[in-house]
Design a protein around this motif. Sequence first.
Motif, PDB file in Angstrom:
ATOM      1  N   VAL A  27       4.934  34.655   4.354  1.00 11.92           N
ATOM      2  CA  VAL A  27       5.120  36.083   4.051  1.00 11.92           C
ATOM      3  C   VAL A  27       6.575  36.507   4.261  1.00 11.92           C
ATOM      4  O   VAL A  27       7.110  37.323   3.516  1.00 11.92           O
ATOM      5  N   ASP A  28       7.228  35.932   5.262  1.00 11.15           N
ATOM      6  CA  ASP A  28       8.644  36.237   5.503  1.00 11.15           C
ATOM      7  C   ASP A  28       9.493  35.765   4.328  1.00 11.15           C
ATOM      8  O   ASP A  28      10.364  36.494   3.839  1.00 11.15           O
ATOM      9  N   ALA A  30       8.568  35.238   1.288  1.00 11.08           N
ATOM     10  CA  ALA A  30       8.268  36.040   0.102  1.00 11.08           C
ATOM     11  C   ALA A  30       8.961  37.404   0.162  1.00 11.08           C
ATOM     12  O   ALA A  30       9.424  37.908  -0.863  1.00 11.08           O
ATOM     13  N   ASP A  31       9.044  37.984   1.368  1.00  4.43           N
ATOM     14  CA  ASP A  31       9.630  39.319   1.518  1.00  4.43           C
ATOM     15  C   ASP A  31      11.148  39.304   1.700  1.00  4.43           C
ATOM     16  O   ASP A  31      11.784  40.344   1.612  1.00  4.43           O
ATOM     17  N   GLY A  32      11.719  38.149   2.000  1.00  2.98           N
ATOM     18  CA  GLY A  32      13.168  38.048   2.133  1.00  2.98           C
ATOM     19  C   GLY A  32      13.700  38.380   3.516  1.00  2.98           C
ATOM     20  O   GLY A  32      14.903  38.566   3.687  1.00  2.98           O
ATOM     21  N   HIS A  35       9.600  38.966   9.645  1.00  2.00           N
ATOM     22  CA  HIS A  35       8.864  40.089  10.239  1.00  2.00           C
ATOM     23  C   HIS A  35       8.745  39.899  11.750  1.00  2.00           C
ATOM     24  O   HIS A  35       8.325  38.841  12.208  1.00  2.00           O
ATOM     25  N   TYR A  49      -3.451  40.607  10.944  1.00  2.00           N
ATOM     26  CA  TYR A  49      -2.954  39.463  10.170  1.00  2.00           C
ATOM     27  C   TYR A  49      -3.252  38.093  10.761  1.00  2.00           C
ATOM     28  O   TYR A  49      -3.034  37.080  10.083  1.00  2.00           O
ATOM     29  N   SER A  75       7.248  50.925   8.143  1.00  2.00           N
ATOM     30  CA  SER A  75       6.221  50.121   7.503  1.00  2.00           C
ATOM     31  C   SER A  75       4.880  50.773   7.774  1.00  2.00           C
ATOM     32  O   SER A  75       4.753  51.984   7.629  1.00  2.00           O
ATOM     33  N   HIS A  83      13.034  43.814  11.275  1.00  2.00           N
ATOM     34  CA  HIS A  83      13.097  42.795  10.234  1.00  2.00           C
ATOM     35  C   HIS A  83      14.439  42.075  10.342  1.00  2.00           C
ATOM     36  O   HIS A  83      15.485  42.719  10.342  1.00  2.00           O
TER      37      HIS A  83
END
Length: 114
Positions: A27-28, A30-32, A35, A49, A75, A83
Amino acid sequence: MSKIYKILPKAEWDAARAAGTFAGSAVDLADGFIHFSGHDTAQRTAELYFKDQSDLMLLTVEADDLGEALKWEASRGGALFPHLFRDLRVDEVVAERALDLDADGVPVLGGLTA
């Protein structure tokens, strides 16, 4: 100084320790950014999660040590989350521990400090 927290699978942390850096979970990537959670949001992150996932680790990092690459952004429900917009160096982790699951399968983080 304020502490921030990262929950991740032990296998990912083992690989990061061997490499010297952690680029992030799926997920990190993918999000750039990587987290993290604050002390006040980490348990809810675990519930949302990481339920029913075993072999998890909790990493503790001093937010002040991450410099300008760390951004606090709104968020979930408007809460601010840290982040990290770069890889995390293994030597920036000040504590690590394995997490147990409670009877409902939720990781137990215990009392976290700011």
